[in-house]
Design an enzyme around this catalytic site. Structure first.
Site, PDB file in Angstrom:
ATOM      1  CB  CYS A 155      34.680   7.887  13.201  1.00  0.00           C
ATOM      2  SG  CYS A 155      33.255   8.443  12.238  1.00  0.00           S
ATOM      3  CG  HIS A 289      35.895  12.090  11.862  1.00  0.00           C
ATOM      4  ND1 HIS A 289      36.039  10.758  11.545  1.00  0.00           N
ATOM      5  CD2 HIS A 289      36.880  12.370  12.753  1.00  0.00           C
ATOM      6  CE1 HIS A 289      37.077  10.265  12.208  1.00  0.00           C
ATOM      7  NE2 HIS A 289      37.593  11.223  12.951  1.00  0.00           N
ATOM      8  CG  ASN A 310      40.736  11.729  14.914  1.00  0.00           C
ATOM      9  OD1 ASN A 310      39.712  11.091  14.717  1.00  0.00           O
ATOM     10  ND2 ASN A 310      41.342  12.392  13.943  1.00  0.00           N
TER      11      ASN A 310
END
Length: 386
Positions: A155, A289, A310
């Site tokens: 990520c 994240h 995302n």
């Protein structure tokens, strides 16, 4: 040397890159065990889940009831029955969010949110006084399609690339997809699929001559040997900057000028099943994240929000995005204002009209589809053994 790491939510499940239709149900199905079982079997079929166990069925029922009750309330966001519907929130968090940034900060002697907490320290937008009430870099052709990180905890690389793609588009007028895989393979200050941070990723790009387009160095979802032959037609940047921590106004100033990479804590029942709207629910402030902030605004009810990109593919949330409430607390909702950074690019390099500049390959293969069914079954089998 000890470094902070974002060990990412790595979506190794069915939605990563292949589109999955929304799961629909009738309220009357919630009135009987038979109705729930029919829902459960239909849901398993949709997500290619072979395992059928009483424990998973009980969790599924519990989650569906909570989703249904939440959606009946007057909240500015909605939830949906997604591929995590047979996982408890504790299982979800332990499986996909097992890094604690504050832990690593404590080891280094840093307080939470201590990144450039002096509001004027080197922050290039500190003296900006006028910024728009609303910004959406997608509307300005500075944001590429939502991508999928697959079963790799990368990520941090995807978040960094959101910011790199954005500043390149702003400076050159060209929207180019850049290579997360180069960062995963070649940035040795980060840990590839085992997590990392965006700031060292920007530093890598500065020190190692740039980042290649995705077409030259495509994503494979695992760490491999750095292939320098693929690093060509690169984007170069002039520096990187941290946003003052615990300061959403400073973050808004930065996002008004370019997309920004940040860390958030994705935990809580609401985020597990987020579908649409401005999320105002529960989540922590220990980022685990990496994501990209590509805008901000205010909805029709006056709720201010961040627009967050995302890296779980386009079927999660609002086509791969989530709107997080803005102005909820000093850390930002989910810690969004605690760990933000962006690249600095003073001039186009190469210049706008240079034919040798970075470019997308229209014939390049799309993101690879990860085989997820066996991995999904393994996760559920392991959870049953706990």
């Amino acid at each position: 040397m000890e470094i902070n790491k974002l060990v990412c939510f790595s979506f190794s499940l069915v939605l990563i890159l292949g589109l999955v239709e929304s799961f629909h149900y009738h309220e009357r199905e919630l009135e009987s065990e038979e109705g729930f079982m029919g829902m459960y079997d239909r849901w398993r079929e949709q997500h290619n889940i072979e395992m059928r166990s009483p424990e998973r069925f009980n969790v599924f029922k519990y989650n569906v009831r909570r989703i249904h009750e939440s959606n009946k309330m007057d909240k500015p966001y909605k939830l949906k029955v997604n591929e995590f519907a047979d996982m408890t929130n504790l299982e979800f968090v332990n499986t996909y969010a097992n890094s604690k940034i504050s832990h690593f900060q404590a080891l280094r002697g840093s307080a939470p949110g201590s990144i450039d907490t002096d509001p004027n320290k080197d922050f290039i937008y500190a003296n900006v006084t006028k910024i728009p009430d609303k910004v959406d870099w997608r509307e300005k052709n500075a944001v590429t399609d939502v991508k999928g990180q697959g079963g790799c905890g990368s990520c941090w690389a995807f978040a960094a690339v959101v910011a790199l793609e954005g500043i390149n588009a702003i400076r050159t007028g060209k929207l180019v997809k850049f290579s997360e895989q180069q960062l995963v393979d070649c940035d040795m200050t980060n840990a590839g699929c085992d997590g990392g941070l965006m700031e060292p990723a920007f530093t890598y790009v500065i020190k190692h001559g740039g980042i290649a387009p995705e077409a030259s160095y495509p994503y494979v979802g695992k760490r491999e040997t750095c292939d320098k032959a693929k690093i060509k037609d690169v984007l170069k940047i002039d520096g990187r900057q941290n946003v003052p921590g615990l300061d959403e106004e400073a973050l808004r100033k930065a996002v008004a000028h370019q997309p920004v990479a940040t860390g958030i804590q994705l935990s809580g029942h609401g985020l597990q099943f987020y579908s649409e709207g401005v999320y105002t629910g529960d989540c922590g402030t220990e980022p685990n994240h990496g994501v990209g902030i590509v805008g901000y605004g205010e909805n029709e009810k006056g709720i201010k929000f961040w627009t967050v990109k995302n890296s779980w593919g386009p079927t999660w949330g609002e086509k791969g995005y989530i709107h997080l409430q803005r102005g909820a607390r000093k850390e930002g909702l989910c810690g969004v204002a605690m760990h933000s950074s962006f690249p600095i690019m003073n001039d186009p390099n190469p210049p706008k009209d240079d034919p040798n500049g970075p470019k997308d390959d229209p014939d390049a293969p799309k993101d690879p589809k990860f085989k997820t069914t066996q991995r999904l079954q393994g996760i559920r089998t392991k959870l049953l053994e706990l």
